[in-house]
Every structure is written in structure tokens, then in C-alpha cells.
Enzyme design. Structure first.
Site, PDB file in Angstrom:
ATOM      1  N   HIS A  44     -15.647  -6.420   6.449  1.00  0.00           N
ATOM      2  CA  HIS A  44     -14.783  -6.256   5.276  1.00  0.00           C
ATOM      3  C   HIS A  44     -15.009  -7.324   4.219  1.00  0.00           C
ATOM      4  CE1 HIS A  44     -12.838  -3.039   7.349  1.00  0.00           C
ATOM      5  NE2 HIS A  44     -12.531  -3.826   8.348  1.00  0.00           N
ATOM      6  N   ARG A  46      -6.480  -8.320 -10.079  1.00  0.00           N
ATOM      7  CA  ARG A  46      -7.114  -9.606 -10.432  1.00  0.00           C
ATOM      8  C   ARG A  46      -8.528  -9.334 -10.925  1.00  0.00           C
ATOM      9  NH1 ARG A  46      -8.021  -8.674  -4.997  1.00  0.00           N
ATOM     10  NH2 ARG A  46     -10.222  -8.792  -4.457  1.00  0.00           N
ATOM     11  N   LYS A  69       0.824  -1.215   0.000  1.00  0.00           N
ATOM     12  CA  LYS A  69       0.000   0.000   0.000  1.00  0.00           C
ATOM     13  C   LYS A  69       0.859   1.266   0.000  1.00  0.00           C
ATOM     14  CE  LYS A  69      -3.244  -2.974   0.359  1.00  0.00           C
ATOM     15  NZ  LYS A  69      -3.250  -3.739  -0.893  1.00  0.00           N
TER      16      LYS A  69
END
Ligand code: MV4
Length: 501
Positions: free
Chosen positions: A235, A292, A116
Site C-alpha cells: 500500500h 491534500r 470512508k
């Protein structure tokens, strides 16, 4: 064009990719663990090879074993699906070294967007708006305090190697910061083997809106519209839709252009998704990039009329995108429900077991990407996603109606599913008004658990009478062996009648 593709995954996404392969006249090879020997994806493949025992670490994550199978069956390419090895740069590199085409981005692009902080450094270079904060790991609590004072509380501490909410901490005051930082760093070290933690200004009640991008290997990159993914539980996305109820044409163009710039900065090829946080004022901030194909790709396919898996395969075979940005037109609305083998009466814990009856919906505007069949036993070893039920219509209201109707046709007997949750969501006023943010589902579940009234004495009496009658009848039936339904059947019927009386 490829003659044979191995899909290094399991479940519904393998069935989905097999269908694309067969439509393109390509043979499909499945791989499976001992827990999946009888799985639908194995049945639908042209060839299937055992990887090993049930644990993913001994089967679906075994790079060498998968490549051995690819060599043995002479597969030209490998589709990784999502999860497992789909964002594993080592796997992408191993495929390239083995001369098997990886249907996805290069290992270098994965590595650039996988960290990140590295991703944020690249976005900084490309002038892309991201959440205010640091793009490098924090050196000390003192530095964290300085940055937090500058950007303002609340702040979010995040693991550079994290994702999906793991290793994240919301901090409201300076007094909490030091302890939170130490906890975040040790959790990041434990979970990801990398203690790097960075800081961002916390966006309060954000929406999660993501932009689908597609890039060929000749420098052509387009965006295919956004998906609203704010309805999540812990999440885990539960409902996704395209387009987002709050994105208008101008905002879509601006987000799409940023997403294309992110993909180009990452030298990206194939299908990818750029995630944004969107605040209450509709400002959007780059969050992370998923390198992806995503679970929720069907809603984008339905509103664009494009087949993303066909396009992934054509791109991997070296073909140019067959259209330009101006050719991408959105039409209608699509909403996806992720059907999980989870028990809503037991905190949505996984509910593995044998599917003894299965009735699947169909009809106008319904797409069901399933990975199950009647008689199959859902294993405990993997993510409990069973299928994705998608409703499509001319607008959001028609998509909602169709999805509600389809849910009424959907019955999975023998295990529990979360299907009942979607009926509640689709009927909810906030959902119907498109008033969504990442806290939406928690609020709905909290409110409806508060609303459940204790059964009235009348209801309890009715149920008791029903069960008593059932037992009476059952004992009479077993006495004269009348062949009537079993006790448990009577009890269920009696309870159902009592509840509806
Ligand atoms: C945030 C945030 C608020 N502010 N970052 C959660 C998982 C990972 N994708 C990033 N996440 C968040 N990052 C800042 N600066 C709120 C979340 C968040 C969230 C984001 C998207 C979808 C669901 C979420 C649920 C809780 C928190």
C-alpha cells in the site's frame, strides 16, 4: 498576497514548497525536530524554528507548538505538505482560529471525506458510482452475511476510519465472514479508536487511478487529468505516472466529471485527489478522496504545465482559478520513481545513515525533487522517502528511456536505496506494455526472487580469487605503507571485477 508561509512538514515536500514560495517572492519558514536540525529543508528556508525532539508526536504533530511558531514569526499562512497534519481537521480549524490561513480545504470538507462511510453517504446523495456495498457500518454478522450474499463474494471488509489498506480484509466465502468481521472490528478499534467496519464487493486485481482536482473559493472546480498509481508495495506507492496507459479521452472526461462532482459535494477548495478503483472492464468506482497535495503531484504538473503549489497558494489567497476546464491540455508523459532509503537485500527495511557520496541526475526531461545532500544523515525516525525522480517525454516510451538514463546517473553512497528496483520495473515487459494492476509489483518481486540463480562455481572461484588478491595486496600495502586504497576498497573492487569477469 501572503508575505510569509510556514511549511509544517519535513523533507522533500518542504524543499518543493520553499521553491514555489521563492518563485512568488514569499518568505519561507521551516520547522524541524532535533533529528532534522541539519536537514536540507532547514538550510533552504529563510527562517527555521525548532519544534522539539525527534518523535513526530513531539514535533511535527504538535499543533500548538507549530501555531506558536507561526505567531512568533508572523506567518500569514501555513502549508501542511502531505502526511503529518495535512488532513487533520483539528489543525485546519486551529489555524483558522489563530488567523493563519491553512493552504488546503476547510476543516468541514476534511471531516466529510475523512470517514470512508460518511464519504460514501455523500457520494450516494450526489449520485456518484462507488463500489457496491454498504455506506454505513455493519450492525451484526447476520447483516454482513445478508449484504455479502446480495453483492456476491469475494467481498472486502474495511474500517470506516481506515485508509491506505489498514483494517482491510478480503473474504472469499460466507464461512469466513463472521471471524473476519470480528477481527476487522477489533483491529479498527485498536488502530483508529473507531470499530466501524463496512462492506464492499471486492474488485479483483484493480488498477488504482486517481484524478487531480483543483477548486478555488468561488465555486470553480476543474480536473487536471489522472495518475496511474497501481505500482505499489504494501500500500505504499512506488511508481506513479500521468496519463494512465489505459485511459482514453472519453474515459478521462467521464472520470474527471465524477471527480468534480465529488469535490463539489464536499464543498471542496484547493488541491485534492479522488481515488478510483478500475476493474478489468475499465469500469471505475469512487474509492476515497485525499484532501491534500499528494507526493506524486509532479507528474500532473509536467503533463499539464501547471504549478500546483503556485495554484494552491493563489487559491488560499482568495484568487479565482486563472483558467477554465477547456484550457486544461495534457501533453507528453511523466513517470515518477519514489527513491526510498530502503535495503532491497533486507526486505526493503529502512536504511538510515550518513550519505557519504551523492551523484544526482539531470539533463533533458529529468526532474528531481530531493530532500537530501552529501554528508547528511538520514534519520530513522520518519518515512524513508529521500527524493522523487521524474522522467518526462513526448510519450511513455521517451519518458521511460529518460528515467532509465537518469537512474544510471543516480548514486547514493553510504546507505541503501530502492533505486535498483526501478531498473527492473522499467525493463519489465508488462510495465512497458502498461499491463498494470495493484498486484503488479508483488508478482514482479516474486518472479525475480525466484529467478535469482545461485552463483556458479566459476563465479564463486573468481570472487574468492579477487578477495584473496585484494587481501594479499592490502597486506603488502600496509607493510610498505604505499598509500594504496584500504582493504575494504580493494575487496569491493576485486568483488566487482570478479562479478564482471
Ligand atoms: C479495494 C480493493 C478491491 N476491492 N476495495 C487498498 C487501500 C485502500 N486505498 C483501498 N484498497 C483496496 N480497496 C475493493 N472493494 C483493493 C484495494 C487494494 C489496493 C487499492 C489501491 C492501491 C493498491 C491496493 C493494493 C491492495 C488492495
Amino acid at each position: 498576497m501572503f508575505k510569509k508561509i510556514l511549511i509544517a512538514n519535513r523533507g522533500e515536500i518542504v524543499v518543493r514548497v520553499i521553491r514555489a514560495c521563492h518563485e512568488l517572492g514569499i518568505a519561507a519558514v521551516a520547522v524541524y525536530s532535533d533529528a532534522d536540525r541539519a536537514a536540507l529543508h532547514v538550510r533552504k528556508a529563510d527562517e527555521a524554528y525548532r519544534l522539539g525532539p525527534a518523535p513526530a508526536s513531539e514535533s511535527y504533530l504538535k499543533i500548538e507548538t507549530i501555531l506558536d511558531v507561526a505567531k512568533k514569526c508572523r506567518a500569514d499562512a501555513i502549508h501542511p505538505g502531505y502526511g503529518f497534519l495535512s488532513e487533520n481537521a483539528k489543525f485546519a480549524r486551529a489555524c483558522a482560529e489563530a488567523g493563519v490561513k491553512f493552504i488546503g480545504p476547510s476543516a468541514a470538507s476534511m471531516e466529510m471525506m475523512g470517514s470512508k462511510t460518511r464519504a460514501r453517504q455523500n457520494m450516494e446523495k450526489a449520485g456518484i458510482p462507488f463500489v457496491p456495498g454498504t455506506s454505513r457500518g455493519l450492525e451484526s454478522p447476520e447483516q454482513a452475511l445478508q449484504v455479502a450474499d446480495k453483492i456476491g463474494y469475494p467481498i472486502m471488509l474495511k474500517a470506516a476510519a481506515g485508509g491506505g489498506g489498514k483494517g482491510m480484509r478480503l473474504v472469499h466465502t460466507a464461512g469466513e465472514l463472521k471471524a473476519a468481521l470480528e477481527a476487522a472490528q477489533s483491529e479498527a478499534q485498536r488502530s483508529f479508536g473507531d470499530s466501524e467496519v463496512y462492506i464492499e464487493k471486492a474488485i479483483v486485481n484493480p488498477r488504482h487511478i486517481e484524478m487531480q482536482v483543483l477548486a478555488d473559493e468561488h465555486g470553480n472546480t476543474v480536473y487536471l487529468g489522472e495518475r496511474e498509481c497501481s505500482i505499489q508495495r504494501r500500500h505504499q506507492k512506488v511508481v506513479e505516472e500521468a496519463p494512465s496507459p489505459i485511459v482514453d479521452a472519453d474515459m478521462r472526461r467521464r472520470m474527471g466529471e465524477v471527480a468534480v462532482r465529488v469535490a463539489k459535494a464536499a464543498n471542496y477548495a484547493n488541491a485534492g485527489t479522488i481515488e478510483f478503483l478500475v476493474d478489468q472492464q475499465k469500469n471505475f468506482y469512487f474509492l476515497e478522496m485525499n484532501t491534500r497535495l499528494q507526493v506524486e503531484h509532479p507528474v500532473t504538473e509536467l503533463v499539464t504545465g501547471l504549478d500546483l503549489v503556485h495554484l494552491q497558494i493563489h487559491i488560499a489567497a482568495g484568487q479565482k482559478l486563472p483558467f477554465k476546464q477547456e484550457d486544461v491540455q495534457l501533453r507528453g508523459h511523466a513517470i515518477e520513481c519514489r527513491i526510498y532509503a530502503e535495503d532491497p537485500e533486507n526486505n526493503y527495511f529502512p536504511s538510515p545513515g550518513k550519505i557519504v557520496t551523492l551523484a544526482e541526475p539531470a539533463g533533458p526531461g529529468i526532474r528531481l525533487d530531493g530532500g537530501i545532500y552529501e554528508g547528511w544523515t538520514v534519520p530513522i525516525d520518519y518515512d524513508p522517502l529521500l527524493a522523487k525522480l521524474v522522467g518526462y517525454g513526448a510519450d511513455r516510451s521517451q519518458a521511460t528511456m529518460r528515467l532509465e538514463r537518469a537512474l544510471g546517473e543516480y548514486f547514493v553512497g553510504g546507505i541503501q536505496t530502492n533505486a535498483g528496483l526501478f531498473r527492473r520495473i522499467l525493463k519489465d515487459a508488462d510495465f512497458q506494455a502498461g499491463r498494470l494492476d495493484t498486484g503488479y509489483l508483488d508478482r514482479l518481486l516474486k518472479s525475480s526472487s525466484e529467478k535469482i540463480e545461485p552463483a556458479s562455481s566459476k563465479e564463486i572461484a573468481a570472487i574468492g580469487a579477487g578477495i584473496f588478491a585484494a587481501l594479499e595486496t592490502e597486506s603488502a600495502a600496509t607493510r610498505n605503507d604505499s598509500g594504496k586504497p584500504s582493504k575494504s576498497e580493494w575487496t569491493k573492487t576485486a568483488r566487482a571485477e570478479a562479478l564482471h569477469s
